[in-house]
Structures are given as C-alpha cells and as structure tokens.
Write an enzyme that holds these catalytic residues in place. Structure first.
Site, short mmCIF file in Angstrom:
data_model
loop_
_atom_site.label_atom_id
_atom_site.label_comp_id
_atom_site.label_asym_id
_atom_site.label_seq_id
_atom_site.Cartn_x
_atom_site.Cartn_y
_atom_site.Cartn_z
CB CYS A 12 -0.86 0.09 1.27
SG CYS A 12 -1.93 -1.30 1.53
N GLY A 38 0.41 -0.12 -5.16
CA GLY A 38 -0.84 -0.86 -5.02
C GLY A 38 -1.79 -0.52 -6.13
CG ASN A 113 2.52 1.06 3.44
OD1 ASN A 113 2.30 -0.09 3.03
ND2 ASN A 113 3.64 1.67 3.21
N GLY A 114 1.25 -1.29 5.70
CA GLY A 114 1.98 -2.21 6.56
C GLY A 114 1.11 -3.36 7.00
CE1 TYR A 253 10.31 -5.63 -7.94
CE2 TYR A 253 9.18 -6.14 -5.90
CZ TYR A 253 9.23 -6.16 -7.28
OH TYR A 253 8.21 -6.71 -7.98
CG ASP A 356 15.64 -9.61 -11.67
OD1 ASP A 356 15.16 -8.50 -11.37
OD2 ASP A 356 14.93 -10.59 -11.96
CB CYS A 393 7.83 -9.87 4.19
SG CYS A 393 7.52 -8.24 4.89
S1 SF4 Z 1 11.15 -8.80 5.88
FE1 SF4 Z 1 12.10 -8.04 3.96
S2 SF4 Z 1 10.41 -7.21 2.74
FE2 SF4 Z 1 9.68 -7.43 4.87
S3 SF4 Z 1 10.05 -5.45 5.84
FE3 SF4 Z 1 11.85 -6.72 6.26
S4 SF4 Z 1 13.27 -6.27 4.57
FE4 SF4 Z 1 11.26 -5.54 3.96
#
Ligand code: SF4
Length: 474
Positions: A12, A38, A113-114, A253, A356, A393
């Site tokens: 988000c 998003g 967001n989160g 990313y 990448d 994550c």
């Molecule tokens: S686990 Fe990875 S994607 Fe999730 S907040 Fe931590 S660094 Fe970011």
C-alpha cells in the site's frame, strides 16, 4: 512495486494533506504518483470540518475517480488517501481504504500501509469484548482500539492504541478536526512530511511531493505521532523504545527511483547495489542488461563499475494486463512472456550479464534467461542486487510462505541450474548494507533484512497472519 512478472508485491501507500482548498484533488495526484505501491484499490476521505466525505473503489486511481467524484470530495480543506495491493480476487471492496468509522460524536478515517503481527490476537480479544468486524484488514483493529478508549483525549487514545499494536504501520488518520500521521517504533515502512505553501502533506514516498509541488520537510520518526490541526503541527511520541529498521526492499525494489527514503535516493542506492555487486561478482562479458524497470538502476551501476556497456537487452511491453491477477503457475509464465521481450540485435552472439533485483520463486528468472538464449545470447550470467530471499515478510510485503521461496529450499548452485544460467551470484548482506549507505553507527544500519536473514525486528506471534493469507479469510 509490481513490475514485470514479479512475484513480490508492495501492499500500500498512504497520503494526507491538511490546510489546502484543493485537498482531495491533490490527494488524487499524490496517490497517482504512488500507484506502483498498489493497484487493486484506491480511496480518499476528505473533510470540511463538519463531515467526512469519502469515495473508494476497486482498481487503479484513474478507474476509481473521475472529475465528478473528485468534485464531490473537494469541498473541504483536508484529505487522506490510500492505494492498496491485495493478492487475491474475491470480495475485497470492504478492505479498500481509507476505512471510515462514523459515530455520533465524530468520525475517524484511517489509511494504513503495513501489516500488524498481533492483529489476529487483538481481534480475538476485541471480539470477545463485543466488537464486530466488517473487514479482514488490520486497520479496523486499530480503529476499534482507538474508539474503545476514546474518552475526552483523542491523542492519548491514539497513542495508547499504537502502543498495543505490533508490526509495521505507516498511518494517516483524519477526523473532522485533526489529521494524524504515525509510524511504528521500527519505522518499517517509509513516511515523509512535506509542505505545500501553508498546507502540511504526508506521503509514503517523496515522489508524491514532487508531483504536487510540495517541499520535503523531514521523515516521520519511528514511534512518532504527528498531529496537524488549525493550530499547526504538533509532534509527540507514543513510545521511547524505538529501533529503526526500515525495509531494505524499499531501496532494492519497491519504491520509485526518484523517491528519497530517509535521506537516501532510491536510484542512487540501486546504482550502488549494482556497483557493489560488480565488485563482489565480476564476470567476463560483452553487455550488461537489467530487468525492467526496477533493476535498471542496479544494472547501470554494475556496468559503470565494470566498464562493460549497459544496453537495453530487454524491453517491456507496457500495455498488457497485470499478471498478478492470474493465479496459476502456467498463466504466470505466459504473463512474463507477454510482458518482456529480449532484444535480439543487442544480445545475439554476446555474453550477457542479466542484473535483477531479486529472485522469489524463480519462475520469472527462468523465463528471462530462456528468452535471452532464444534471442541468441551465447552466455547468460545472472547477478542479483540483493541477498537470497529465504524468509517470508510479515510486515506488509506479499512474499510467499517459506516453502515457495526458492532460496529457502535450494542452494545457489541448484537455483542456477533451475533457471538455466551460466553463473548466478547474489549480493552479500554486508554488501547490501554498505551499498544502501545508511548510517553504519546504527544497529543493522537501521534496516530490516529479515527476509534475507530471518532476524525479524519484532516479535512474531504463532498466529501471525501473512498479508496474502488475509484475503482468504474474507
Ligand atoms: S522482511 Fe524483507 S520485505 Fe519485509 S520489511 Fe523486512 S526487509 Fe522488507
């Protein structure tokens, strides 16, 4: 950020503005600039000091709003907004934000967001005490906690609620009288504060400020609650137990290259990641290419450091449907093919380095390596500008469960073989920290790296629900 065929998606973005007669329209533009965070839903809640007006819907910002809908919202001086990513189809309208809670006293709208790691537990406790939930969103839990303890002091109630919830949250909230911005004690997701004339603005990414002509003032601090009302801006903290741990993937990313996160420009960080990768993993080659769009900065950095030229070895077809709404593996692979093409004139007869930013399941990398070979590449060397993703994550990024993460079950050599590359090297964790260039005096340089290391900055509860599992609870 959802790029070509990627298997990793941001959840988000939030936006807020206080003190501007075109608040809702500016929220629309701010959200538009953060659409990459998003694409499944968007919404705006605005106030004129008497009522909260809102409109939200499924789809892109442009799909959800037109002039008529914006005019209906644009009669106040403050607005908050949200764009949302979700992993599954189905009935997700109820989860589109901002969520608005109306009561006789006053209203509260929230954009988040989160992802909370104790939402499931808190929801159970709240339900036992009579709360009824309409969504599967964590955000509703936050609202219930605030409203439950909302005596005469709204700010104290917000602070109390924030001290109970755990996980990642960058929040904007709006009542008829105040706008609030708050960040979790680790500052896992980015949130910046800006000014547009006399109006205050908050946004997940600074690219939103650039679009509306606002000036960046500073980042919201971990554990901070900022209250903005007609008296001005007031900063407070709901905890002193803070430990900065911004998501590393924001730099690698998710975020837009023109955004700055806590003083570090995202494009510059990605170029440094590419340069560091070239130092750690050089290879004899003729051309360097990057997977559009998120890996181009790292590929340029890799090329600069090696002196080998960067070329557009792959191009993206921007006018096809989004692959992430197609659930099966077979369709996902087809989606990659539709979206990316290798440029034969660049790669034919060449030893190619393909940079990448990450490998999640490996499907996309295998397709891309295959495409480069079909276009005549003699060798394909894959260089990844982040360490292997071995852990899911819990903080709002749609990574799969561990078993779906290829690096959690396979060695680098096994992955190389599976994707069909001549060589494969990932950036080291130390190299990543150094390249992003945050203050080395901070523990872990103030970065979350849990998806690479398994060391989560917060407690993870046994019943913590992964972001992508939430939709299936609807
Ligand atoms: S686990 Fe990875 S994607 Fe999730 S907040 Fe931590 S660094 Fe970011």
């Amino acid at each position: 950020m959802h790029y070509v065929g990627k298997e990793l998606n941001e959840e988000c973005a939030v936006f807020g503005i206080w003190g501007h007669e075109k608040a809702a329209k500016l929220a629309y533009y701010g959200l538009h600039s953060m659409q990459h965070r998003g694409q499944e839903g968007a919404g705006i809640a605005a106030t004129d000091g008497k009522v909260i007006y809102d409109h939200k819907g499924l789809g892109l910002v442009n799909d959800v709003f037109d002039n008529e809908k914006l005019d209906a919202l644009d009669k106040g001086f403050a607005a908050i907004g949200h764009v949302r990513y979700s992993t599954q189809g189905g009935n997700i309208y109820a989860n589109v934000q901002p969520l608005v809670f109306r009561s006789q006293k006053d209203s509260l709208s929230i954009a988040h967001n989160g992802n909370l790691v104790n939402a499931h537990k808190l929801k159970g406790e709240l339900e036992e005490r009579g709360s009824i939930f309409q969504t599967t969103s964590d955000t509703e839990v936050i609202a219930h906690l605030i409203k439950r303890d909302y005596a005469d002091n709204f700010l104290e109630s917000v602070k109390h609620a924030l001290s109970i919830i755990k996980g990642a949250y960058a929040l904007t909230m709006l009542t008829e009288h105040q706008m609030i911005a708050a960040l979790d004690p680790h500052g896992l997701r980015p949130l910046s504060l800006g000014k547009l004339g006399d109006a205050w603005v908050v946004a997940s990414e600074t690219c939103a400020f650039d679009l509306i002509g606002a000036k960046y003032v500073r980042d919201v601090k971990p554990g901070e609650v900022i209250v903005i009302d007609n008296e001005g801006l007031h900063s407070d903290f709901f905890t002193t137990r803070t430990e900065p741990a911004i998501c590393s993937m924001e730099y690698i990313y998710f975020s837009r290259p023109d955004s700055n996160i806590q003083g570090v420009n995202v494009h510059a960080a990605r170029k440094n990641l590419g340069r560091m990768l070239a130092q750690e993993a050089p290879v004899e080659a003729d051309v360097i290419t990057g997977v559009p769009d998120s890996s181009i900065s790292a590929a340029i950095g890799y090329a600069e450091a090696t002196g080998i030229s960067y070329e557009l070895g792959m191009i993206k077809n921007r006018y096809v449907g989004r692959t992430f709404i197609q659930p099966s593996q077979e369709l996902r692979e087809q989606g990659v093919k539709m979206k990316l093409s290798a440029v034969r004139a660049i790669v034919e007869g060449k030893r190619v380095v393909m940079v990448d930013d990450s490998i999640v399941r490996g499907t996309t990398s295998r397709r891309i390596v295959g495409m480069l070979r079909e276009a005549g590449a003699l060798e394909v060397h894959v260089r990844i500008s982040s360490p292997p993703i071995t852990h899911p994550c819990f903080y709002g990024i749609d990574t799969s469960t561990s078993s779906e993460l290829i690096a959690s079950t396979h060695s680098v050599e096994e992955i190389r073989e599976m994707i069909g590359a001549d060589s494969l090297v990932y950036l080291s964790t130390e190299g990543m920290q150094k390249a992003i260039g945050r203050d080395p005096a901070m523990k872990n340089c103030g970065q979350c790296m849990a998806c690479f290391t398994g060391k989560y900055p917060t407690e993870i509860y046994p019943d913590t629900v992964l972001p992508h599992e939430k939709e299936s609870l609807v």
